[in-house]
Design a protein around this motif. Sequence first.
Motif, PDB file in Angstrom:
ATOM      1  N   ASP A 139      33.506  46.051  13.327  1.00 51.34           N
ATOM      2  CA  ASP A 139      33.503  44.603  13.548  1.00 51.34           C
ATOM      3  C   ASP A 139      32.109  44.015  13.446  1.00 51.34           C
ATOM      4  OD1 ASP A 139      36.219  44.707  13.962  1.00 51.34           O
ATOM      5  OD2 ASP A 139      36.100  44.632  16.153  1.00 51.34           O
ATOM      6  N   ASN A 140      31.076  44.833  13.631  1.00 52.82           N
ATOM      7  CA  ASN A 140      29.708  44.348  13.552  1.00 52.82           C
ATOM      8  C   ASN A 140      29.061  44.617  12.190  1.00 52.82           C
ATOM      9  OD1 ASN A 140      28.249  43.257  16.234  1.00 52.82           O
ATOM     10  ND2 ASN A 140      30.002  44.532  16.754  1.00 52.82           N
ATOM     11  N   GLY A 141      29.886  44.891  11.205  1.00 52.72           N
ATOM     12  CA  GLY A 141      29.391  44.924   9.835  1.00 52.72           C
ATOM     13  C   GLY A 141      29.129  46.283   9.239  1.00 52.72           C
ATOM     14  N   LEU A 142      29.310  47.363  10.020  1.00 49.06           N
ATOM     15  CA  LEU A 142      29.028  48.682   9.460  1.00 49.06           C
ATOM     16  C   LEU A 142      30.050  49.085   8.415  1.00 49.06           C
ATOM     17  CD1 LEU A 142      26.617  50.562  10.144  1.00 49.06           C
ATOM     18  CD2 LEU A 142      26.980  48.698  11.753  1.00 49.06           C
ATOM     19  N   GLY A 143      31.165  48.367   8.349  1.00 47.27           N
ATOM     20  CA  GLY A 143      32.127  48.626   7.285  1.00 47.27           C
ATOM     21  C   GLY A 143      31.781  47.884   6.010  1.00 47.27           C
ATOM     22  N   ILE A 144      30.728  47.060   6.081  1.00 47.56           N
ATOM     23  CA  ILE A 144      30.279  46.286   4.915  1.00 47.56           C
ATOM     24  C   ILE A 144      29.162  47.045   4.220  1.00 47.56           C
ATOM     25  CG2 ILE A 144      29.282  44.098   4.151  1.00 47.56           C
ATOM     26  CD1 ILE A 144      30.420  42.814   6.674  1.00 47.56           C
ATOM     27  N   GLU A 145      29.218  47.117   2.925  1.00 48.13           N
ATOM     28  CA  GLU A 145      28.198  47.833   2.164  1.00 48.13           C
ATOM     29  C   GLU A 145      26.831  47.197   2.387  1.00 48.13           C
ATOM     30  OE1 GLU A 145      27.289  49.171  -2.488  1.00 48.13           O
ATOM     31  OE2 GLU A 145      29.157  48.154  -1.938  1.00 48.13           O
ATOM     32  N   GLU A 146      25.818  48.048   2.526  1.00 48.18           N
ATOM     33  CA  GLU A 146      24.469  47.538   2.751  1.00 48.18           C
ATOM     34  C   GLU A 146      24.055  46.607   1.621  1.00 48.18           C
ATOM     35  OE1 GLU A 146      21.273  49.890   4.532  1.00 48.18           O
ATOM     36  OE2 GLU A 146      22.601  51.626   4.372  1.00 48.18           O
ATOM     37  N   GLY A 147      23.354  45.539   1.997  1.00 46.09           N
ATOM     38  CA  GLY A 147      22.924  44.558   1.007  1.00 46.09           C
ATOM     39  C   GLY A 147      22.986  43.154   1.587  1.00 46.09           C
ATOM     40  N   LEU A 148      23.105  42.172   0.711  1.00 45.95           N
ATOM     41  CA  LEU A 148      23.074  40.774   1.132  1.00 45.95           C
ATOM     42  C   LEU A 148      24.219  40.419   2.067  1.00 45.95           C
ATOM     43  CD1 LEU A 148      22.031  38.994  -2.200  1.00 45.95           C
ATOM     44  CD2 LEU A 148      20.619  39.458  -0.193  1.00 45.95           C
ATOM     45  N   ASN A 149      25.405  40.943   1.791  1.00 52.87           N
ATOM     46  CA  ASN A 149      26.561  40.603   2.627  1.00 52.87           C
ATOM     47  C   ASN A 149      26.379  41.088   4.057  1.00 52.87           C
ATOM     48  OD1 ASN A 149      27.924  39.305   0.578  1.00 52.87           O
ATOM     49  ND2 ASN A 149      29.112  41.114  -0.024  1.00 52.87           N
ATOM     50  N   ARG A 150      25.862  42.309   4.213  1.00 53.79           N
ATOM     51  CA  ARG A 150      25.656  42.811   5.571  1.00 53.79           C
ATOM     52  C   ARG A 150      24.553  42.030   6.271  1.00 53.79           C
ATOM     53  NH1 ARG A 150      24.567  49.058   7.311  1.00 53.79           N
ATOM     54  NH2 ARG A 150      26.625  49.362   6.355  1.00 53.79           N
ATOM     55  N   CYS A 151      23.483  41.700   5.561  1.00 54.12           N
ATOM     56  CA  CYS A 151      22.400  40.914   6.155  1.00 54.12           C
ATOM     57  C   CYS A 151      22.907  39.553   6.617  1.00 54.12           C
ATOM     58  CB  CYS A 151      21.262  40.740   5.151  1.00 54.12           C
ATOM     59  SG  CYS A 151      20.311  42.241   4.841  1.00 54.12           S
ATOM     60  N   ARG A 152      23.750  38.929   5.781  1.00 54.29           N
ATOM     61  CA  ARG A 152      24.304  37.627   6.153  1.00 54.29           C
ATOM     62  C   ARG A 152      25.209  37.755   7.371  1.00 54.29           C
ATOM     63  NH1 ARG A 152      23.877  32.729   7.560  1.00 54.29           N
ATOM     64  NH2 ARG A 152      25.662  31.380   7.097  1.00 54.29           N
ATOM     65  N   PHE A 153      25.978  38.814   7.423  1.00 58.07           N
ATOM     66  CA  PHE A 153      26.861  39.048   8.569  1.00 58.07           C
ATOM     67  C   PHE A 153      26.040  39.193   9.845  1.00 58.07           C
ATOM     68  CE2 PHE A 153      29.200  41.671  11.539  1.00 58.07           C
ATOM     69  CZ  PHE A 153      30.477  41.135  11.504  1.00 58.07           C
ATOM     70  N   THR A 154      24.948  39.947   9.771  1.00 59.28           N
ATOM     71  CA  THR A 154      24.078  40.151  10.934  1.00 59.28           C
ATOM     72  C   THR A 154      23.474  38.832  11.391  1.00 59.28           C
ATOM     73  OG1 THR A 154      23.536  42.375  10.141  1.00 59.28           O
ATOM     74  CG2 THR A 154      22.077  41.409  11.800  1.00 59.28           C
ATOM     75  N   GLN A 155      23.070  38.010  10.431  1.00 63.13           N
ATOM     76  CA  GLN A 155      22.491  36.714  10.757  1.00 63.13           C
ATOM     77  C   GLN A 155      23.503  35.831  11.490  1.00 63.13           C
ATOM     78  OE1 GLN A 155      21.248  34.461   7.336  1.00 63.13           O
ATOM     79  NE2 GLN A 155      20.488  32.737   8.551  1.00 63.13           N
ATOM     80  N   ILE A 156      24.754  35.837  11.020  1.00 59.35           N
ATOM     81  CA  ILE A 156      25.804  35.035  11.660  1.00 59.35           C
ATOM     82  C   ILE A 156      26.068  35.530  13.067  1.00 59.35           C
ATOM     83  CG2 ILE A 156      28.256  34.463  11.581  1.00 59.35           C
ATOM     84  CD1 ILE A 156      28.045  34.481   8.529  1.00 59.35           C
ATOM     85  N   GLN A 157      26.114  36.851  13.249  1.00 61.43           N
ATOM     86  CA  GLN A 157      26.340  37.421  14.577  1.00 61.43           C
ATOM     87  C   GLN A 157      25.240  37.004  15.551  1.00 61.43           C
ATOM     88  OE1 GLN A 157      29.597  38.214  14.423  1.00 61.43           O
ATOM     89  NE2 GLN A 157      29.230  40.106  15.525  1.00 61.43           N
TER      90      GLN A 157
END
Length: 226
Positions: A139-157
């Motif tokens: 749920d905190n993005g570790l299922g998302i491939e590293e890169g821009l999408n994960r960085c954006r997810f972290t920023q939103i969190q």
Amino acid sequence: MANTFKMPPQTPPNFNHTPASVLAGIYSILGHTRKLQDEIAANFRPEDATFNNVILPLAKDDNHTIALKKLFKFFSSTSTSEELRNASNLFEALIGGFDSQFLMREDLFQLVDAVVRRKELLDPESLFYLGRMHQAFLDNGLGIEEGLNRCRFTQIQTELRELSVAYLKSLNTSTGVWLRVQELDGLPMESLTSLKVGDGEHPGKVWLPLRNPILIMRCASLGVEQ
């Protein structure tokens, strides 16, 4: 005559904390937990990861500190001291940031994921705890491939966590809201008559305080879940 009564398993909580003791306590808790996480990540590889050497130490640490964490959070909505409420709100921000960092650690996620894939025979409680921790990483993005999408997810969190803390602080410092009596239908008469009655710009209305303890008591009497 020998004392046949057993001592209680733990001392009762101490409500005499100060802003300084709250922050000192949480920094101590987070420092110990961070050290444990780092040791697990350094000492085990995914192929060696089991429930007993990865998950169980984290669960025991969580169980050891949860009561104190709950107590520190309690002050944000109950203390008469603004300084202590602010320290408690800061505590919530620190905990949120710490938990977010933990759940974004790729090294620990790989170990937890390996334990899940190992499919050990566990009791229901252990299996539930493992599944909940694994899902929290996802749920905190570790299922998302590293890169821009994960960085954006972290920023939103991070933004959501900051907004949540700001909301709690605002709620605890807000005065309240004017409502018509009809809007509080179902509130017991003794509670309704205890509310301030409006005049001037608010004739026929009553003042509902939004401080958390009062709000919860009012909602509980209305049968509203918090």
